[in-house]
Motif scaffolding. Structure first.
Motif, PDB file in Angstrom:
ATOM      1  N   ALA A   1       0.879  -1.170   0.038  1.00  0.00           N
ATOM      2  CA  ALA A   1      -0.006   0.037  -0.069  1.00  0.00           C
ATOM      3  C   ALA A   1       0.940   1.349   0.063  1.00  0.00           C
ATOM      4  O   ALA A   1       1.967   1.392   0.719  1.00  0.00           O
ATOM      5  N   LEU A   2       0.194   2.132  -0.858  1.00  0.00           N
ATOM      6  CA  LEU A   2       0.965   3.634  -0.729  1.00  0.00           C
ATOM      7  C   LEU A   2      -0.091   4.610  -0.038  1.00  0.00           C
ATOM      8  O   LEU A   2      -1.161   4.448  -0.248  1.00  0.00           O
ATOM      9  N   ARG A   3       0.418   5.647   0.442  1.00  0.00           N
ATOM     10  CA  ARG A   3      -0.390   6.923   0.797  1.00  0.00           C
ATOM     11  C   ARG A   3      -0.066   7.842   0.197  1.00  0.00           C
ATOM     12  O   ARG A   3       1.024   8.383   0.153  1.00  0.00           O
ATOM     13  N   ASN A   4      -1.051   8.542  -0.453  1.00  0.00           N
ATOM     14  CA  ASN A   4      -0.795   9.874  -1.129  1.00  0.00           C
ATOM     15  C   ASN A   4      -1.668  10.984  -0.286  1.00  0.00           C
ATOM     16  O   ASN A   4      -2.579  10.768  -0.056  1.00  0.00           O
ATOM     17  N   SER A   5      -0.709  11.768   0.269  1.00  0.00           N
ATOM     18  CA  SER A   5      -1.017  12.868   1.181  1.00  0.00           C
ATOM     19  C   SER A   5      -1.100  14.199   0.246  1.00  0.00           C
ATOM     20  O   SER A   5       0.187  14.732   0.076  1.00  0.00           O
ATOM     21  N   TYR A   6      -2.212  14.816   0.321  1.00  0.00           N
ATOM     22  CA  TYR A   6      -2.168  16.184  -0.660  1.00  0.00           C
ATOM     23  C   TYR A   6      -2.258  17.305   0.493  1.00  0.00           C
ATOM     24  O   TYR A   6      -3.227  17.318   1.159  1.00  0.00           O
ATOM     25  N   PHE A   7      -1.213  18.276   0.130  1.00  0.00           N
ATOM     26  CA  PHE A   7      -1.244  19.625   0.969  1.00  0.00           C
ATOM     27  C   PHE A   7      -1.577  20.889   0.069  1.00  0.00           C
ATOM     28  O   PHE A   7      -0.939  20.835  -0.958  1.00  0.00           O
ATOM     29  N   GLN A   8      -2.345  21.646   0.606  1.00  0.00           N
ATOM     30  CA  GLN A   8      -2.396  22.882  -0.039  1.00  0.00           C
ATOM     31  C   GLN A   8      -2.188  23.979   1.020  1.00  0.00           C
ATOM     32  O   GLN A   8      -3.069  24.153   2.012  1.00  0.00           O
ATOM     33  N   GLU A   9      -1.092  24.890   0.646  1.00  0.00           N
ATOM     34  CA  GLU A   9      -1.042  26.013   1.524  1.00  0.00           C
ATOM     35  C   GLU A   9      -0.468  25.443   2.682  1.00  0.00           C
ATOM     36  O   GLU A   9      -0.727  26.143   4.037  1.00  0.00           O
ATOM     37  N   GLY A  10       0.188  24.345   3.036  1.00  0.00           N
ATOM     38  CA  GLY A  10       0.569  23.612   4.229  1.00  0.00           C
ATOM     39  C   GLY A  10      -0.153  22.858   5.131  1.00  0.00           C
ATOM     40  O   GLY A  10      -0.020  22.297   6.103  1.00  0.00           O
ATOM     41  N   LYS A  11      -1.571  22.685   4.588  1.00  0.00           N
ATOM     42  CA  LYS A  11      -2.638  22.018   5.187  1.00  0.00           C
ATOM     43  C   LYS A  11      -3.038  20.955   4.521  1.00  0.00           C
ATOM     44  O   LYS A  11      -3.129  20.705   3.196  1.00  0.00           O
ATOM     45  N   LEU A  12      -3.207  19.580   5.252  1.00  0.00           N
ATOM     46  CA  LEU A  12      -3.446  18.351   4.842  1.00  0.00           C
ATOM     47  C   LEU A  12      -4.887  18.654   4.144  1.00  0.00           C
ATOM     48  O   LEU A  12      -5.821  19.000   5.101  1.00  0.00           O
ATOM     49  N   LEU A  13      -5.052  18.234   3.243  1.00  0.00           N
ATOM     50  CA  LEU A  13      -6.539  18.405   2.437  1.00  0.00           C
ATOM     51  C   LEU A  13      -7.141  17.066   2.128  1.00  0.00           C
ATOM     52  O   LEU A  13      -8.453  16.947   2.233  1.00  0.00           O
ATOM     53  N   SER A  14      -6.161  16.259   1.810  1.00  0.00           N
ATOM     54  CA  SER A  14      -6.790  14.780   1.439  1.00  0.00           C
ATOM     55  C   SER A  14      -5.717  13.667   1.588  1.00  0.00           C
ATOM     56  O   SER A  14      -4.519  14.072   1.604  1.00  0.00           O
ATOM     57  N   LEU A  15      -6.102  12.358   1.775  1.00  0.00           N
ATOM     58  CA  LEU A  15      -5.386  11.254   1.870  1.00  0.00           C
ATOM     59  C   LEU A  15      -5.967  10.199   1.312  1.00  0.00           C
ATOM     60  O   LEU A  15      -7.302   9.803   1.652  1.00  0.00           O
ATOM     61  N   ILE A  16      -5.221   9.547   0.546  1.00  0.00           N
ATOM     62  CA  ILE A  16      -5.746   8.423  -0.094  1.00  0.00           C
ATOM     63  C   ILE A  16      -4.856   7.117  -0.162  1.00  0.00           C
ATOM     64  O   ILE A  16      -3.428   7.392  -0.308  1.00  0.00           O
ATOM     65  N   HIS A  17      -5.415   5.951   0.224  1.00  0.00           N
ATOM     66  CA  HIS A  17      -4.509   4.698   0.200  1.00  0.00           C
ATOM     67  C   HIS A  17      -4.869   3.883  -0.924  1.00  0.00           C
ATOM     68  O   HIS A  17      -5.852   3.804  -1.246  1.00  0.00           O
ATOM     69  N   ILE A  18      -3.464   3.590  -1.634  1.00  0.00           N
ATOM     70  CA  ILE A  18      -3.598   2.741  -2.723  1.00  0.00           C
ATOM     71  C   ILE A  18      -3.069   1.432  -2.593  1.00  0.00           C
ATOM     72  O   ILE A  18      -1.974   1.313  -2.021  1.00  0.00           O
TER      73      ILE A  18
END
Length: 189
Positions: free
Chosen positions: A163-180
């Motif tokens: 599994a991989l974790r994709n963590s998306y940050f916008q302006e330094g804030k965690l906005l979404s997290l997806i596990h693949i």
């Protein structure tokens, strides 16, 4: 903090990590953790967890006073994570259009059975727990000095072999997290 403080999982001096310990989530890891606790200085500790069984939700609530905001957030936590022991809510900003509602990131550790053996050992050794830290949420603090003027960042980390974790940050804030799961299948397309 000027004085050296033992945090159980690492030593801190002037807010710099001097050392840390890592324990695998198996019987040998639990035994090593117990040995570590038996030979550590008693001090408030923080537990850093990196679990696939974390859930994150973004919600929008009206911009209201502090007491009303607490009540709204508490209702959201109860609705989404009624039976969970370890939950968190964090304000991540305000909307830019319309009535400029507050944006909230809710999170929870959803499989506390995995955390229970570790918590039991901490309780057995009377370790005062100052907090449980989630790696994706802690990444925000690490990422801020690195981002500079960049508005967006995608952190891809390996959870376990499958599994991989994709963590998306916008302006330094965690906005979404997806596990693949099964990333090799995705990469071969």
């Amino acid at each position: 903090r000027d004085a050296q403080e033992s945090r159980g999982l690492g030593d801190v001096y002037k807010r710099q990590l001097i050392s840390s310990s890592e324990f695998q989530p198996d019987e040998e890891g639990l035994q090593s953790f117990e040995y570590f606790l038996e030979n550590s200085v008693q001090a408030p500790s923080r537990l850093l967890v990196d679990m696939i069984e974390e859930d994150f939700r973004r919600e929008t609530i009206p911009h209201v006073n502090l007491i009303d905001r607490r009540n709204l957030v508490q209702r959201l936590l109860e609705r989404h994570y009624r039976d969970e022991d370890y939950v968190n809510a964090k304000m991540i900003g305000r909307g830019k259009l319309g009535r400029k509602d507050d944006r909230v990131l809710l999170s929870a550790l959803t499989n506390t059975g995995l955390l229970s053996p570790w918590m039991d050992l901490l309780a057995k050794h009377n370790v005062r727990l100052a907090g449980i830290w989630s790696l994706p949420l802690l990444t925000e603090r690490i990422l801020k000095p690195v981002l500079h003027n960049d508005q967006h960042a995608l952190i891809v980390s390996r959870q376990v072999r499958s599994a991989l974790r994709n963590s998306y940050f916008q302006e330094g804030k965690l906005l979404s997290l997806i596990h693949i799961s099964e990333p090799t299948r995705l990469l071969s397309i």
